[in-house]
Design a protein around this motif. Structure first.
Motif, PDB file in Angstrom:
ATOM      1  N   LEU A   1       0.854  -1.175   0.000  1.00 24.43           N
ATOM      2  CA  LEU A   1       0.000   0.000   0.000  1.00 24.43           C
ATOM      3  C   LEU A   1       0.893   1.229   0.000  1.00 24.43           C
ATOM      4  CD1 LEU A   1      -2.829  -0.724   2.623  1.00 24.43           C
ATOM      5  CD2 LEU A   1      -3.132  -0.432   0.166  1.00 24.43           C
ATOM      6  N   ARG A   2       0.356   2.315  -0.525  1.00 19.58           N
ATOM      7  CA  ARG A   2       1.083   3.583  -0.497  1.00 19.58           C
ATOM      8  C   ARG A   2       0.202   4.645   0.133  1.00 19.58           C
ATOM      9  NH1 ARG A   2       2.715   7.783  -5.259  1.00 19.58           N
ATOM     10  NH2 ARG A   2       4.808   8.368  -4.529  1.00 19.58           N
ATOM     11  N   LEU A   3       0.676   5.212   1.227  1.00 15.94           N
ATOM     12  CA  LEU A   3      -0.033   6.284   1.908  1.00 15.94           C
ATOM     13  C   LEU A   3       0.509   7.632   1.447  1.00 15.94           C
ATOM     14  CD1 LEU A   3      -0.119   4.926   5.582  1.00 15.94           C
ATOM     15  CD2 LEU A   3      -1.683   4.441   3.685  1.00 15.94           C
ATOM     16  N   SER A   4      -0.372   8.608   1.371  1.00 15.07           N
ATOM     17  CA  SER A   4       0.020   9.970   1.019  1.00 15.07           C
ATOM     18  C   SER A   4      -0.474  10.933   2.079  1.00 15.07           C
ATOM     19  CB  SER A   4      -0.585  10.372  -0.331  1.00 15.07           C
ATOM     20  OG  SER A   4      -0.179   9.522  -1.370  1.00 15.07           O
ATOM     21  N   CYS A   5       0.255  12.018   2.254  1.00 18.58           N
ATOM     22  CA  CYS A   5      -0.134  13.041   3.216  1.00 18.58           C
ATOM     23  C   CYS A   5       0.217  14.398   2.623  1.00 18.58           C
ATOM     24  CB  CYS A   5       0.572  12.838   4.543  1.00 18.58           C
ATOM     25  SG  CYS A   5       0.269  14.150   5.748  1.00 18.58           S
ATOM     26  N   ALA A   6      -0.791  15.204   2.353  1.00 19.26           N
ATOM     27  CA  ALA A   6      -0.588  16.532   1.798  1.00 19.26           C
ATOM     28  C   ALA A   6      -0.613  17.564   2.907  1.00 19.26           C
ATOM     29  CB  ALA A   6      -1.673  16.832   0.770  1.00 19.26           C
ATOM     30  N   ALA A   7       0.402  18.432   2.927  1.00 23.42           N
ATOM     31  CA  ALA A   7       0.516  19.451   3.972  1.00 23.42           C
ATOM     32  C   ALA A   7       0.234  20.826   3.400  1.00 23.42           C
ATOM     33  CB  ALA A   7       1.916  19.420   4.575  1.00 23.42           C
ATOM     34  N   SER A   8      -0.459  21.657   4.203  1.00 26.72           N
ATOM     35  CA  SER A   8      -0.793  23.003   3.742  1.00 26.72           C
ATOM     36  C   SER A   8       0.320  24.006   3.984  1.00 26.72           C
ATOM     37  CB  SER A   8      -2.069  23.487   4.436  1.00 26.72           C
ATOM     38  OG  SER A   8      -1.853  23.589   5.830  1.00 26.72           O
ATOM     39  N   ALA A   9       1.361  23.604   4.727  1.00 26.45           N
ATOM     40  CA  ALA A   9       2.433  24.536   5.096  1.00 26.45           C
ATOM     41  C   ALA A   9       3.315  24.858   3.904  1.00 26.45           C
ATOM     42  CB  ALA A   9       3.285  23.932   6.218  1.00 26.45           C
ATOM     43  N   ARG A  10       3.968  26.007   3.985  1.00 25.69           N
ATOM     44  CA  ARG A  10       4.980  26.347   2.987  1.00 25.69           C
ATOM     45  C   ARG A  10       6.202  25.460   3.220  1.00 25.69           C
ATOM     46  NH1 ARG A  10       4.191  31.547   0.690  1.00 25.69           N
ATOM     47  NH2 ARG A  10       2.393  32.609   1.585  1.00 25.69           N
ATOM     48  N   THR A  11       6.910  25.136   2.146  1.00 26.25           N
ATOM     49  CA  THR A  11       8.044  24.220   2.220  1.00 26.25           C
ATOM     50  C   THR A  11       9.070  24.660   3.248  1.00 26.25           C
ATOM     51  OG1 THR A  11       7.802  23.547  -0.071  1.00 26.25           O
ATOM     52  CG2 THR A  11       9.960  23.231   0.947  1.00 26.25           C
ATOM     53  N   PHE A  12       9.389  25.954   3.294  1.00 26.90           N
ATOM     54  CA  PHE A  12      10.474  26.401   4.152  1.00 26.90           C
ATOM     55  C   PHE A  12      10.119  26.297   5.622  1.00 26.90           C
ATOM     56  CE2 PHE A  12       8.508  30.282   5.497  1.00 26.90           C
ATOM     57  CZ  PHE A  12       7.793  30.749   4.417  1.00 26.90           C
ATOM     58  N   SER A  13       8.838  26.126   5.935  1.00 24.13           N
ATOM     59  CA  SER A  13       8.443  26.069   7.337  1.00 24.13           C
ATOM     60  C   SER A  13       8.458  24.659   7.909  1.00 24.13           C
ATOM     61  CB  SER A  13       7.048  26.666   7.507  1.00 24.13           C
ATOM     62  OG  SER A  13       6.084  25.843   6.901  1.00 24.13           O
ATOM     63  N   ILE A  14       8.610  23.654   7.064  1.00 27.00           N
ATOM     64  CA  ILE A  14       8.587  22.264   7.534  1.00 27.00           C
ATOM     65  C   ILE A  14       9.996  21.822   7.903  1.00 27.00           C
ATOM     66  CG2 ILE A  14       8.063  19.876   6.955  1.00 27.00           C
ATOM     67  CD1 ILE A  14       5.994  20.929   4.976  1.00 27.00           C
ATOM     68  N   TYR A  15      10.141  21.245   9.072  1.00 21.58           N
ATOM     69  CA  TYR A  15      11.422  20.682   9.496  1.00 21.58           C
ATOM     70  C   TYR A  15      11.456  19.173   9.264  1.00 21.58           C
ATOM     71  CZ  TYR A  15      15.402  19.464  12.428  1.00 21.58           C
ATOM     72  OH  TYR A  15      16.596  18.973  12.868  1.00 21.58           O
ATOM     73  N   THR A  16      10.424  18.512   9.760  1.00 21.66           N
ATOM     74  CA  THR A  16      10.340  17.056   9.620  1.00 21.66           C
ATOM     75  C   THR A  16       8.880  16.651   9.448  1.00 21.66           C
ATOM     76  OG1 THR A  16      12.236  16.725  11.096  1.00 21.66           O
ATOM     77  CG2 THR A  16      10.791  14.848  10.772  1.00 21.66           C
ATOM     78  N   MET A  17       8.661  15.622   8.659  1.00 21.31           N
ATOM     79  CA  MET A  17       7.335  15.003   8.616  1.00 21.31           C
ATOM     80  C   MET A  17       7.498  13.523   8.917  1.00 21.31           C
ATOM     81  SD  MET A  17       5.175  16.944   5.647  1.00 21.31           S
ATOM     82  CE  MET A  17       3.656  16.138   6.184  1.00 21.31           C
ATOM     83  N   GLY A  18       6.500  12.990   9.583  1.00 22.09           N
ATOM     84  CA  GLY A  18       6.617  11.601   9.999  1.00 22.09           C
ATOM     85  C   GLY A  18       5.313  10.846   9.885  1.00 22.09           C
ATOM     86  N   TRP A  19       5.442   9.553   9.984  1.00 26.80           N
ATOM     87  CA  TRP A  19       4.286   8.657  10.045  1.00 26.80           C
ATOM     88  C   TRP A  19       4.327   7.911  11.378  1.00 26.80           C
ATOM     89  CZ3 TRP A  19       0.341   8.615   6.662  1.00 26.80           C
ATOM     90  CH2 TRP A  19       0.544   9.186   5.398  1.00 26.80           C
ATOM     91  N   PHE A  20       3.171   7.820  12.001  1.00 29.39           N
ATOM     92  CA  PHE A  20       2.996   7.083  13.234  1.00 29.39           C
ATOM     93  C   PHE A  20       1.823   6.132  13.017  1.00 29.39           C
ATOM     94  CE2 PHE A  20       5.675   9.549  16.197  1.00 29.39           C
ATOM     95  CZ  PHE A  20       5.965  10.629  15.388  1.00 29.39           C
ATOM     96  N   ARG A  21       1.675   5.160  13.896  1.00 27.58           N
ATOM     97  CA  ARG A  21       0.537   4.258  13.799  1.00 27.58           C
ATOM     98  C   ARG A  21       0.076   3.852  15.179  1.00 27.58           C
ATOM     99  NH1 ARG A  21       3.544  -1.122  11.205  1.00 27.58           N
ATOM    100  NH2 ARG A  21       4.686  -1.754  13.102  1.00 27.58           N
ATOM    101  N   GLN A  22      -1.210   3.494  15.245  1.00 30.14           N
ATOM    102  CA  GLN A  22      -1.793   3.041  16.498  1.00 30.14           C
ATOM    103  C   GLN A  22      -2.708   1.870  16.232  1.00 30.14           C
ATOM    104  OE1 GLN A  22      -3.814   6.074  18.806  1.00 30.14           O
ATOM    105  NE2 GLN A  22      -3.534   4.893  20.677  1.00 30.14           N
TER     106      GLN A  22
END
Length: 119
Positions: free
Chosen positions: A18-39
């Motif tokens: 499977l392939r998960l996607s996550c679209a962020a509304s932030a501007r590129t320069f404001s993002i430091y890290t993005m991650g995936w978690f699960r529960q």
């Protein structure tokens, strides 16, 4: 705050992908890290993978190393989680999260997407 919208979850047989996607509304320069978690049901939320937005370095939980791959697109700001060789124990709700520059925690979270792996 950053709005995160996930997609791509579903039902798959063990050994599938499977392939998960996550679209962020932030501007590129404001993002430091993005991650995936699960529960998983009855369990605490756990780290799966993360990617540093500028360095493009990635980190994985031992349980998914060699099977999952995190990647990103800067335009639009989207992070992906390619999940291969899925196991029933990968069944969980998967959450995308963002840590912005000059912060020390994941401050924005997506709504979650269900991944179910049947044996």
């Amino acid at each position: 705050q950053v709005q995160l919208v996930e997609s791509g979850g579903g039902l798959v047989q063990a050994g599938g992908s499977l392939r998960l996607s996550c679209a962020a509304s932030a501007r590129t320069f404001s993002i430091y890290t993005m991650g995936w978690f699960r529960q998983a049901p009855g369990k605490e939320r756990e780290f799966v993978a993360s990617i540093n937005w500028s360095a493009n370095s990635s980190y994985y939980a031992d349980s998914v190393k060699g099977r999952f791959t995190i990647s990103k697109d800067n335009a639009p700001n989207t992070v992906y989680l390619q999940m291969d060789s899925l196991k029933p124990e990968d069944t969980a709700v998967y959450f995308c999260a963002a840590r912005l520059r000059y912060t020390n925690e994941y401050g924005s979270w997506g709504q979650g997407t269900q991944v179910t792996v049947s044996s």
